[in-house]
Design an enzyme around this catalytic site. Structure first.
Site, PDB file in Angstrom:
ATOM      1  N   SER A 123       0.797  -1.227   0.000  1.00  0.00           N
ATOM      2  CA  SER A 123       0.000   0.000   0.000  1.00  0.00           C
ATOM      3  C   SER A 123       0.828   1.273   0.000  1.00  0.00           C
ATOM      4  O   SER A 123       0.306   2.351  -0.254  1.00  0.00           O
ATOM      5  CB  SER A 123      -0.951   0.011   1.206  1.00  0.00           C
ATOM      6  OG  SER A 123      -0.223   0.124   2.418  1.00  0.00           O
ATOM      7  N   LYS A 169       0.222   4.157   6.807  1.00  0.00           N
ATOM      8  CA  LYS A 169      -0.441   4.997   5.809  1.00  0.00           C
ATOM      9  C   LYS A 169      -0.046   6.454   6.019  1.00  0.00           C
ATOM     10  O   LYS A 169       0.476   6.830   7.073  1.00  0.00           O
ATOM     11  CB  LYS A 169      -1.972   4.878   5.934  1.00  0.00           C
ATOM     12  CG  LYS A 169      -2.552   3.502   5.643  1.00  0.00           C
ATOM     13  CD  LYS A 169      -2.492   3.156   4.174  1.00  0.00           C
ATOM     14  CE  LYS A 169      -3.206   1.835   3.899  1.00  0.00           C
ATOM     15  NZ  LYS A 169      -2.512   0.669   4.495  1.00  0.00           N
TER      16      LYS A 169
END
Length: 211
Positions: free
Chosen positions: A131, A169
């Site tokens: 990610s 993230k």
């Protein structure tokens, strides 16, 4: 202490030194790109040329990885005998309600040059998944995390979602919502209420083992 260098040039120089002390040889240009968050190898070459011009390194253009750290940079030398080495805990899992650095969560301790570690309460986490590939953080990479419970917009964080799963993230606070933004063009952001997200720490570095 490097008054004639930019922030990126300092990061590149310190990364080269750290790789020499950890591996015994300097990093490849692609590895430097990833370590300091640059996408272009030509930009790294430009910084290396500047470091050479200022007398911090010497390159051998006929050989790959042939970068020698010169005496001038040894005022801040991480390859010298006096360089402080600290050991950071590699955390195997992050669980809600349990101290991150609880002994049962620590898999091993990894040595780092102290000059490369920001903050005083750090740990290492192994990344799972793709990610964050656009930020140079790949599957099975290791991230150095400064343990904090708050973050600024656009910082890369380790966050606990609903007290269960930990994720790496980019953090954005948007009103009463938190956006956890992946750095992957094929993945969607995660939108959560403020109460559903617990910031565990700020990512300050990344490294990988070349197999």
């Amino acid at each position: 202490m490097y008054l004639d260098l930019t922030e990126k040039q300092v990061l590149i120089l310190e990364f080269i030194k750290s790789q020499i002390i950890l591996k015994g040889y300097p990093p490849a240009v692609r590895e430097i790109c990833t370590a300091v968050g640059l996408r272009s190898t030509s930009t790294v070459h430009s910084h290396l040329n500047k470091l050479e011009k200022l007398g911090y390194i010497r390159k051998d253009p006929t050989k790959p990885r042939a970068i020698e750290v010169l005496e001038r940079s040894k005022v801040n030398d991480v390859s010298g005998a006096n360089q402080e080495i600290i050991e950071l805990p590699l955390v195997g899992q992050i669980t809600a309600g349990e101290p991150i650095l609880a002994q049962q969560n620590i898999e091993e301790y990894i040595p780092f040059p102290a000059s490369l570690v920001k903050g005083s309460n750090n740990f290492v986490l192994r990344v799972k998944g793709e990610s964050m590939i656009n930020a140079g953080i790949l599957d099975e990479d290791y991230v150095v995390v400064d343990k904090k419970n708050t973050a600024l917009n656009s910082q890369i964080v380790v966050a606990l979602i609903n007290g269960e799963s930990a994720t790496v993230k980019r953090f954005f606070k948007e009103g009463n919502l938190i956006r956890l933004q992946p750095e992957n063009d094929f993945m969607e952001p995660i939108m959560l209420n403020d109460s559903e997200v617990e910031i565990v720490g700020i990512v300050t570095g990344v490294f990988r083992v070349i197999k």
